[in-house]
Design a protein around this motif. Structure first.
Motif, short mmCIF file in Angstrom:
data_model
loop_
_atom_site.label_atom_id
_atom_site.label_comp_id
_atom_site.label_asym_id
_atom_site.label_seq_id
_atom_site.Cartn_x
_atom_site.Cartn_y
_atom_site.Cartn_z
N LYS A 143 42.52 -32.96 2.38
CA LYS A 143 42.22 -31.68 1.72
C LYS A 143 41.20 -30.84 2.50
O LYS A 143 41.36 -29.64 2.64
CB LYS A 143 41.69 -31.94 0.29
CG LYS A 143 42.73 -32.57 -0.63
CD LYS A 143 42.07 -33.22 -1.83
CE LYS A 143 41.28 -34.43 -1.37
NZ LYS A 143 40.99 -35.45 -2.31
N ASP A 176 32.82 -31.80 -2.68
CA ASP A 176 31.98 -32.96 -2.35
C ASP A 176 30.80 -32.53 -1.47
O ASP A 176 29.67 -32.97 -1.67
CB ASP A 176 32.79 -34.03 -1.59
CG ASP A 176 33.64 -34.88 -2.53
OD1 ASP A 176 33.43 -34.82 -3.76
OD2 ASP A 176 34.51 -35.60 -2.03
N PHE A 222 27.87 -38.28 -11.22
CA PHE A 222 28.66 -37.61 -10.18
C PHE A 222 29.69 -36.67 -10.81
O PHE A 222 29.84 -35.52 -10.40
CB PHE A 222 29.37 -38.64 -9.28
CG PHE A 222 30.37 -38.01 -8.36
CD1 PHE A 222 29.97 -37.37 -7.20
CD2 PHE A 222 31.74 -38.02 -8.68
CE1 PHE A 222 30.90 -36.74 -6.37
CE2 PHE A 222 32.68 -37.40 -7.86
CZ PHE A 222 32.25 -36.76 -6.70
N ARG A 223 30.39 -37.15 -11.84
CA ARG A 223 31.45 -36.33 -12.47
C ARG A 223 30.85 -35.09 -13.14
O ARG A 223 31.46 -34.02 -13.13
CB ARG A 223 32.21 -37.15 -13.51
CG ARG A 223 32.98 -38.33 -12.94
CD ARG A 223 34.08 -37.89 -12.00
NE ARG A 223 34.69 -39.04 -11.31
CZ ARG A 223 35.40 -38.94 -10.20
NH1 ARG A 223 35.60 -37.77 -9.63
NH2 ARG A 223 35.91 -40.01 -9.63
N GLY A 236 39.13 -36.17 -5.01
CA GLY A 236 40.37 -36.75 -5.54
C GLY A 236 40.43 -36.99 -7.04
O GLY A 236 41.50 -37.04 -7.63
N GLY A 237 39.25 -37.13 -7.69
CA GLY A 237 39.26 -37.45 -9.11
C GLY A 237 39.03 -36.24 -10.00
O GLY A 237 39.09 -36.35 -11.23
N ARG A 286 33.48 -44.11 0.93
CA ARG A 286 34.12 -43.78 -0.36
C ARG A 286 33.80 -44.87 -1.39
O ARG A 286 34.39 -45.95 -1.37
CB ARG A 286 35.63 -43.62 -0.18
CG ARG A 286 36.00 -42.37 0.58
CD ARG A 286 37.49 -42.16 0.59
NE ARG A 286 37.84 -40.78 0.89
CZ ARG A 286 38.33 -40.36 2.05
NH1 ARG A 286 38.50 -41.21 3.03
NH2 ARG A 286 38.63 -39.09 2.22
N LEU A 318 34.59 -45.40 -4.42
CA LEU A 318 35.67 -45.96 -5.25
C LEU A 318 36.49 -46.98 -4.47
O LEU A 318 37.19 -47.79 -5.05
CB LEU A 318 36.59 -44.86 -5.77
CG LEU A 318 35.97 -43.88 -6.76
CD1 LEU A 318 37.04 -43.00 -7.36
CD2 LEU A 318 35.22 -44.60 -7.86
N ARG A 354 46.57 -41.27 -11.83
CA ARG A 354 46.30 -39.87 -11.54
C ARG A 354 47.54 -39.04 -11.23
O ARG A 354 47.51 -37.82 -11.29
CB ARG A 354 45.36 -39.79 -10.34
CG ARG A 354 44.00 -40.31 -10.64
CD ARG A 354 43.14 -40.23 -9.43
NE ARG A 354 41.75 -40.54 -9.73
CZ ARG A 354 40.81 -40.57 -8.83
NH1 ARG A 354 41.09 -40.30 -7.57
NH2 ARG A 354 39.56 -40.85 -9.18
C1 S3P Z 1 36.78 -39.41 -5.40
C2 S3P Z 1 37.16 -38.83 -4.24
C3 S3P Z 1 36.17 -38.39 -3.23
C4 S3P Z 1 34.83 -38.09 -3.88
C5 S3P Z 1 34.38 -39.26 -4.70
C6 S3P Z 1 35.37 -39.62 -5.81
C7 S3P Z 1 37.85 -39.82 -6.36
O1 S3P Z 1 36.65 -37.23 -2.57
O2 S3P Z 1 34.92 -36.96 -4.70
O3 S3P Z 1 34.18 -40.33 -3.83
O4 S3P Z 1 37.54 -40.00 -7.55
O5 S3P Z 1 39.01 -39.92 -5.92
P1 S3P Z 1 37.89 -37.22 -1.54
O6 S3P Z 1 39.14 -37.13 -2.35
O7 S3P Z 1 37.66 -36.01 -0.73
O8 S3P Z 1 37.80 -38.48 -0.75
#
Ligand code: S3P
Length: 184
Positions: free
Chosen positions: A24, A43, A66-67, A89-90, A127, A129, A149
């Motif tokens: 992305k 991010d 974080f969220r 990604g989330g 990362r 996760l 997801r």
């Molecule tokens: C996350 C993806 C990460 C980042 C965090 C959580 C997720 O971003 O926001 O580690 O929940 O999939 P990228 O998708 O850019 O790796």
């Protein structure tokens, strides 16, 4: 003033969504060069705001914090006019985030086969996760996360089918092809 779907297309934002490892940020930067629009990576903005890396945030404050910060940053960046915005990604798992992005722009999903994504990210120490899972269970857990997801990603306005060997520049060309003419 906020941008909405009724706003002129060239003032609407373009949101890039997809699982970790989808590219992305890379694609967002290239798209920015082509369209001459501002680029934001949520991010990166979270790291700037907190003075910590994403891993440190997860470690010190937990995922909920974080969220929360991610949603705040999305709300604020969504006020941009015609920006390209790469989301973590989330981000699409939170209803409020979806509402904000759908109202203020076009959502583009960089869709990859999960096996390709997993091979890319499985050893990535940046990362949380990924590395919070035991190495022996990592693939399986990430596959489950992707499955959870998937349906949300597929709600995007534009879906780009990416495959092994495709160059980021080709992904950008496809996005440009599918974007409404007024945006290009
Ligand atoms: C996350 C993806 C990460 C980042 C965090 C959580 C997720 O971003 O926001 O580690 O929940 O999939 P990228 O998708 O850019 O790796």
């Amino acid at each position: 003033m906020t941008v909405g779907r009724s706003t002129a297309p060239d003032r609407q934002n373009i949101y890039l969504v997809g699982f970790m490892g989808a590219g992305k940020t890379t694609v967002g930067r290239l798209l920015t060069e082509r369209l001459n629009r501002p680029f934001y990576d949520t991010d990166g903005l979270i790291e700037q705001r907190t003075g910590k890396t994403i891993s440190q945030i997860f470690e010190k404050h937990g995922e909920n914090y974080f969220r929360m910060t991610e949603s705040e940053v999305i709300r604020e960046t969504a006020k941009s006019m015609g920006a390209i915005i790469a989301l973590g990604g989330g981000a699409i798992m939170h209803k409020e985030n979806w509402q904000v992005i759908q109202k203020t722009g076009r959502v583009v999903y960089l869709k990859w086969d999960p096996d390709t994504l997993l091979s890319r990210i499985v050893s990535d120490k940046s990362r949380p996760l990924v590395f919070r899972e035991k190495a022996s269970q990592r693939r399986e857990r990430l596959e489950q996360l992707f499955e959870k997801r998937k349906a949300n990603y597929e709600r995007a306005d534009i879906i780009i089918n990416c495959h092994e060997g495709i160059f980021p520049g080709e992904i950008v060309e496809q996005i440009l092809y599918f974007l409404p003419e007024a945006i290009r």
